[in-house]
Design an enzyme around this catalytic site. Structure first.
Site, PDB file in Angstrom:
ATOM      1  CG  HIS A  69      29.711  37.060   6.642  1.00 32.91           C
ATOM      2  ND1 HIS A  69      30.673  36.245   7.773  1.00 32.91           N
ATOM      3  CD2 HIS A  69      28.312  36.874   7.318  1.00 32.91           C
ATOM      4  CE1 HIS A  69      30.513  36.258   8.935  1.00 32.91           C
ATOM      5  NE2 HIS A  69      28.813  36.514   8.846  1.00 32.91           N
ATOM      6  CG  ASP A 115      33.876  36.895   6.888  1.00 30.80           C
ATOM      7  OD1 ASP A 115      33.498  38.369   6.631  1.00 30.80           O
ATOM      8  OD2 ASP A 115      33.462  36.561   7.535  1.00 30.80           O
ATOM      9  CD  GLN A 215      22.622  32.583  10.632  1.00 32.66           C
ATOM     10  OE1 GLN A 215      21.022  31.963  11.660  1.00 32.66           O
ATOM     11  NE2 GLN A 215      21.647  33.365  10.023  1.00 32.66           N
ATOM     12  N   GLY A 216      24.972  33.938  13.795  1.00 35.09           N
ATOM     13  CA  GLY A 216      24.367  35.019  14.518  1.00 35.09           C
ATOM     14  C   GLY A 216      25.985  35.825  15.779  1.00 35.09           C
ATOM     15  CG  ASP A 217      28.109  33.116  18.333  1.00 32.52           C
ATOM     16  OD1 ASP A 217      27.118  33.566  18.730  1.00 32.52           O
ATOM     17  OD2 ASP A 217      27.601  31.766  18.240  1.00 32.52           O
ATOM     18  CB  SER A 218      29.087  36.144  11.592  1.00 32.29           C
ATOM     19  OG  SER A 218      28.799  34.917  11.273  1.00 32.29           O
TER      20      SER A 218
HETATM   21  C1  4AZ Z   1      26.546  31.395  10.215  1.00 30.92           C
HETATM   22  O1  4AZ Z   1      26.432  31.082   9.359  1.00 30.92           O
HETATM   23  C2  4AZ Z   1      28.292  30.272  10.697  1.00 30.92           C
HETATM   24  N1  4AZ Z   1      30.194  27.101  13.677  1.00 30.92           N
HETATM   25  C3  4AZ Z   1      29.077  31.007  11.527  1.00 30.92           C
HETATM   26  C4  4AZ Z   1      30.029  29.875  12.398  1.00 30.92           C
HETATM   27  C5  4AZ Z   1      30.251  29.645  11.756  1.00 30.92           C
HETATM   28  C6  4AZ Z   1      29.160  28.447  11.277  1.00 30.92           C
HETATM   29  C7  4AZ Z   1      28.197  29.739  10.821  1.00 30.92           C
HETATM   30  C8  4AZ Z   1      31.054  28.286  12.797  1.00 30.92           C
HETATM   31  O2  4AZ Z   1      26.770  32.685  10.558  1.00 30.92           O
END
Ligand code: 4AZ
Length: 283
Positions: A69, A115, A215-218
């Protein structure tokens, strides 16, 4: 920066308004602590036009595993880079260019299934105490309830509010952070998300009160350290979740062990292509 991942989270939040987190439970990589790259030498920052967009994990001397993603809106390969060997996403270590971005062909942006993306670097990595690969988990040694699970990244320290307008705190963390989480059984995770999305066998869930990825840890690593000792292994890639540290909704991770064959096939194909190119070069 407004990732598709967050966008999806917000869409889901709007549809399921009961799931909207209260300010108290919202947003933070709560319980997270600053760390150094020595502690997480497999952690990388995936960047677009020089800006951090996602985390990633080094799995070989040319290879980084991250989330598909992160590449939902695909720019030319030259627009991406990976910073390795630094606990700060904006400086230090080495900023490397990519040869290829291979997103999983089965990736489904609606369901978040499959993903996963493999990044092939242009240059071979020189491993140091700041840069090491992490072995991948296999289906033979699944994480157990006493496996210590650690997720790391530069993700938001404060999530944007449900409206997407009022931001609580400024963007991604300049310094790498980590947090300990616990495995959530698939059935339990399925129940938690039953009105939201199916939890597939390609996903694993992890949570701990007040602690989560965001978000941003993705794309970043969820690593398991066996209680009985032994090497740390890459079990998950930060994928999605409803909000961050919402007690009702665990963090959802790509189940790395389920992709052993796919990863091996991509790595193998790349090796053969390299040999073929070298061979045709001498002809
Ligand atoms: C994101 O939006 C996202 N709590 C990544 C990880 C998590 C939630 C959202 C997990 O990229």
């Amino acid at each position: 920066m407004f990732s598709v991942g967050l966008l999806w989270s917000l869409v889901v939040l709007v549809v399921f308004t009961t799931a909207t987190p209260t300010p108290a439970e919202e947003g933070r990589i709560v319980g997270g602590e600053v760390t150094t790259i020595r502690e997480f030498p497999y952690q990388v920052s995936v960047q677009l036009h020089g800006e951090h967009i996602c985390g990633g994990a080094v799995i070989g001397d040319h290879f980084v595993l991250t989330a598909a993603h992160c590449f939902e809106v695909l720019f030319p390969t030259e627009d991406y880079s990976v910073r390795v060997g630094s606990g700060e996403h904006a400086t230090g270590g080495h900023l490397l260019s990519l040869r290829q971005v291979i997103t999983h062909g089965g990736y489904n942006p609606q369901s978040h299934d499959n993903d996963l993306a493999l990044l092939i670097l242009n240059a071979r990595l020189n491993f140091t105490e700041h840069l090491q690969p992490v072995p991948r988990a296999t289906l033979v040694e699944p994480p157990t309830m006493d496996t210590r699970l650690v997720v790391s990244g530069w993700g938001l320290q404060a999530e944007e509010s449900g409206t997407g307008s009022a931001e609580i705190g400024g963007g991604v963390s300049p310094t790498l952070r980590f947090v300990d989480v616990d495995l959530v059984e698939s059935d339990q995770c399925r129940r938690a998300y039953r009105q939201v999305l199916p939890i597939t066998q390609r996903m694993i869930c992890a949570a701990r009160p007040g602690r989560d990825s965001c978000q941003g840890d993705s794309g970043g690593p969820l690593v398991g350290i066996p209680a009985q000792g032994g090497p740390a292994r890459l079990y998950g890639i930060v994928s999605w979740g409803l909000g961050c540290a919402n007690p009702k909704y665990p963090g959802v991770y790509t189940n790395v062990a389920a992709f052993r064959n796919w990863i091996d096939a991509q790595v193998g194909a790349w090796g053969w292509n390299g040999l073929l190119a070298a061979w045709s070069g001498v002809q």
